[in-house]
Design an enzyme around this catalytic site. Structure first.
Site, PDB file in Angstrom:
ATOM      1  N   SER A 215       0.858  -1.189   0.000  1.00  0.00           N
ATOM      2  CA  SER A 215       0.000   0.000   0.000  1.00  0.00           C
ATOM      3  C   SER A 215       0.885   1.226   0.000  1.00  0.00           C
ATOM      4  O   SER A 215       2.025   1.175   0.478  1.00  0.00           O
ATOM      5  CB  SER A 215      -0.872   0.014   1.260  1.00  0.00           C
ATOM      6  OG  SER A 215      -1.564   1.228   1.371  1.00  0.00           O
TER       7      SER A 215
ATOM      8  N   TYR B 263      -2.509   0.329  10.853  1.00  0.00           N
ATOM      9  CA  TYR B 263      -2.540  -0.186   9.480  1.00  0.00           C
ATOM     10  C   TYR B 263      -1.260   0.216   8.761  1.00  0.00           C
ATOM     11  O   TYR B 263      -0.571  -0.619   8.154  1.00  0.00           O
ATOM     12  CB  TYR B 263      -3.762   0.358   8.732  1.00  0.00           C
ATOM     13  CG  TYR B 263      -3.807  -0.068   7.275  1.00  0.00           C
ATOM     14  CD1 TYR B 263      -4.135  -1.378   6.938  1.00  0.00           C
ATOM     15  CD2 TYR B 263      -3.495   0.821   6.244  1.00  0.00           C
ATOM     16  CE1 TYR B 263      -4.156  -1.791   5.602  1.00  0.00           C
ATOM     17  CE2 TYR B 263      -3.523   0.423   4.920  1.00  0.00           C
ATOM     18  CZ  TYR B 263      -3.853  -0.878   4.597  1.00  0.00           C
ATOM     19  OH  TYR B 263      -3.871  -1.286   3.286  1.00  0.00           O
TER      20      TYR B 263
HETATM   21  N1  LIG Z   1      -8.672  -0.957  -0.667  1.00  0.00           N
HETATM   22  C1  LIG Z   1      -7.651  -0.148  -0.491  1.00  0.00           C
HETATM   23  O1  LIG Z   1      -7.780   1.082  -0.424  1.00  0.00           O
HETATM   24  C2  LIG Z   1      -6.261  -0.711  -0.464  1.00  0.00           C
HETATM   25  C3  LIG Z   1      -5.193   0.140  -0.759  1.00  0.00           C
HETATM   26  C4  LIG Z   1      -3.900  -0.357  -0.701  1.00  0.00           C
HETATM   27  C5  LIG Z   1      -3.683  -1.672  -0.374  1.00  0.00           C
HETATM   28  N2  LIG Z   1      -4.748  -2.462  -0.078  1.00  0.00           N
HETATM   29  C6  LIG Z   1      -4.456  -3.843   0.299  1.00  0.00           C
HETATM   30  O2  LIG Z   1      -5.082  -4.702  -0.636  1.00  0.00           O
HETATM   31  C7  LIG Z   1      -5.326  -5.955  -0.014  1.00  0.00           C
HETATM   32  C8  LIG Z   1      -6.747  -6.403  -0.312  1.00  0.00           C
HETATM   33  O3  LIG Z   1      -7.654  -5.523   0.284  1.00  0.00           O
HETATM   34  P1  LIG Z   1      -9.062  -5.152  -0.388  1.00  0.00           P
HETATM   35  O4  LIG Z   1      -9.095  -3.670  -0.501  1.00  0.00           O
HETATM   36  O5  LIG Z   1      -9.316  -5.965  -1.578  1.00  0.00           O
HETATM   37  O6  LIG Z   1     -10.041  -5.507   0.828  1.00  0.00           O
HETATM   38  P2  LIG Z   1     -11.189  -6.614   0.957  1.00  0.00           P
HETATM   39  O7  LIG Z   1     -12.152  -6.525  -0.163  1.00  0.00           O
HETATM   40  O8  LIG Z   1     -11.687  -6.485   2.350  1.00  0.00           O
HETATM   41  O9  LIG Z   1     -10.388  -7.981   0.795  1.00  0.00           O
HETATM   42  C9  LIG Z   1      -9.569  -8.467   1.813  1.00  0.00           C
HETATM   43  C10 LIG Z   1      -9.389  -9.957   1.575  1.00  0.00           C
HETATM   44  O10 LIG Z   1      -8.484 -10.461   2.545  1.00  0.00           O
HETATM   45  C11 LIG Z   1      -9.069 -11.606   3.139  1.00  0.00           C
HETATM   46  N3  LIG Z   1      -8.569 -11.751   4.504  1.00  0.00           N
HETATM   47  C12 LIG Z   1      -8.631 -10.874   5.522  1.00  0.00           C
HETATM   48  N4  LIG Z   1      -8.057 -11.388   6.616  1.00  0.00           N
HETATM   49  C13 LIG Z   1      -7.617 -12.617   6.273  1.00  0.00           C
HETATM   50  C14 LIG Z   1      -6.946 -13.647   6.967  1.00  0.00           C
HETATM   51  N5  LIG Z   1      -6.593 -13.517   8.261  1.00  0.00           N
HETATM   52  N6  LIG Z   1      -6.657 -14.790   6.311  1.00  0.00           N
HETATM   53  C15 LIG Z   1      -6.995 -14.950   5.005  1.00  0.00           C
HETATM   54  N7  LIG Z   1      -7.637 -14.006   4.295  1.00  0.00           N
HETATM   55  C16 LIG Z   1      -7.939 -12.856   4.929  1.00  0.00           C
HETATM   56  C17 LIG Z   1     -10.564 -11.379   3.090  1.00  0.00           C
HETATM   57  O11 LIG Z   1     -11.264 -12.623   3.060  1.00  0.00           O
HETATM   58  P3  LIG Z   1     -11.961 -13.347   4.285  1.00  0.00           P
HETATM   59  O12 LIG Z   1     -12.604 -12.289   5.102  1.00  0.00           O
HETATM   60  O13 LIG Z   1     -12.916 -14.275   3.603  1.00  0.00           O
HETATM   61  O14 LIG Z   1     -10.865 -14.072   4.987  1.00  0.00           O
HETATM   62  C18 LIG Z   1     -10.679 -10.731   1.716  1.00  0.00           C
HETATM   63  O15 LIG Z   1     -10.715 -11.707   0.709  1.00  0.00           O
HETATM   64  C19 LIG Z   1      -5.013  -5.765   1.469  1.00  0.00           C
HETATM   65  O16 LIG Z   1      -3.730  -6.267   1.748  1.00  0.00           O
HETATM   66  C20 LIG Z   1      -5.011  -4.273   1.639  1.00  0.00           C
HETATM   67  O17 LIG Z   1      -4.202  -3.844   2.709  1.00  0.00           O
HETATM   68  C21 LIG Z   1      -6.027  -2.034  -0.125  1.00  0.00           C
END
Ligand SMILES: NC(=O)c1ccc[n+]([C@@H]2O[C@H](COP(=O)([O-])OP(=O)(O)OC[C@H]3O[C@@H](n4cnc5c(N)ncnc54)[C@H](OP(=O)(O)O)[C@@H]3O)[C@@H](O)[C@H]2O)c1
Length: 253
Positions: A134, A146
């Site tokens: 990120s 975070y």
């Molecule tokens: N959205 C943003 O603004 C943003 C920006 C920069 C980086 N990111 C990064 O992108 C990645 C994905 O995030 P997203 O935005 O796509 O959010 P999201 O839609 O909430 O997806 C998060 C995913 O991670 C899984 N997860 C969470 N905790 C877990 C665990 N302990 N074990 C296995 N799976 C787990 C969730 O599935 P389950 O709940 O089914 O386990 C879900 O599939 C993250 O690393 C986040 O930090 C996001």
């Protein structure tokens, strides 16, 4: 002889960026193994993509070892590991529940470490590892726990790039800015910042491009690099600016 599809393990594939990456990979003929905790989501997506799934809590070393051994029994070779699973913790260090601070470190930072170690026997070169980090991994701002977990993940990804690179495994460190997803709804952002929000499919496209071109460490969209430069060159200026904005300012994708 029919060509065996390349195998990709995608963590956090039950929603958001992970799901979008899995969709793009499947469209290009990859066999995707989806990892996360919500079985209903994983089963539906795996059926749709003609893939597989394993239940896995990436923050739990034993759970990762179990999932990896089940996957490696079916696939001797893993061509791509996408460490994407992550949770938000845009909150204050002082006010958040201690358990949440521990969980965010276990998931966002250690999750990737455990997955690389557990899947390493299958990652025979040439192979690729993508770490979805990120912009918050470079810019420390309100949203402390975070951002700190992402700083640790970024350091891990950079050192892994060297260590795995020596073994012929390419590491892609992808740093997205604000992305609208279930876990990270962006409606609370100030109006100007909301213009910067992209979709999970934009990040997925970027990841696929990085895989094709071997781009290493990248920021998506690129303009967030200015924030990282500001943090690196003038950290005190950033602290002063954010302190003046008051306790409600929130940055940290
Ligand atoms: N959205 C943003 O603004 C943003 C920006 C920069 C980086 N990111 C990064 O992108 C990645 C994905 O995030 P997203 O935005 O796509 O959010 P999201 O839609 O909430 O997806 C998060 C995913 O991670 C899984 N997860 C969470 N905790 C877990 C665990 N302990 N074990 C296995 N799976 C787990 C969730 O599935 P389950 O709940 O089914 O386990 C879900 O599939 C993250 O690393 C986040 O930090 C996001």
């Amino acid at each position: 002889m029919p060509v065996e599809p390349r195998v990709a393990v995608v963590t956090g594939a039950s929603s958001g960026i992970g799901e979008a990456i899995a969709r793009d990979l499947a469209e290009r003929g990859w066999r995707c193994v989806l990892l996360a905790r919500r079985e209903d989501r994983l089963r539906t997506l795996a059926e749709e993509l003609g893939g597989e799934y394993e239940l896995c809590d990436v923050g739990d070393r034993e759970s990762v070892a179990r999932a990896a051994s089940a996957v490696l029994e079916r696939h001797r070779r893993i061509h791509l590991l996408v460490n994407n699973a992550g949770i938000p913790a845009r909150m204050s260090f002082l006010e958040s529940e201690p358990e949440r601070i521990e969980q965010v470190v276990r998931t966002n930072y250690l999750g990737g470490v455990w997955c690389v170690r557990a899947f390493l026997p299958g990652l025979q070169p040439p192979a690729d590892v993508v770490n979805v980090v990120s912009v918050a991994g470079e810019v420390a701002a309100p949203g402390g726990p975070y951002s700190a977990s992402k700083h640790a993940q970024l350091a891990f990804s950079r050192t892994a790039a060297v260590e795995l690179g020596r073994r012929g495994i390419r590491v892609h460190t992808v740093k997205p800015g604000f992305v609208e997803t279930e876990g990270f709804p962006q409606r609370g952002l100030p109006r100007l910042a909301r213009r910067l929000v992209i979709g999970p499919e934009d990040v997925a496209r970027h990841v696929l491009e990085s895989l094709e071109r071997g781009r290493g460490e990248t920021t998506v969209p690129r303009y967030y690099r200015a924030a990282a430069v500001l943090q690196a060159l003038a950290p005190n200026l950033l602290v002063r600016m954010l302190t003046r904005r008051g306790p409600r300012s929130r940055i940290g994708a």
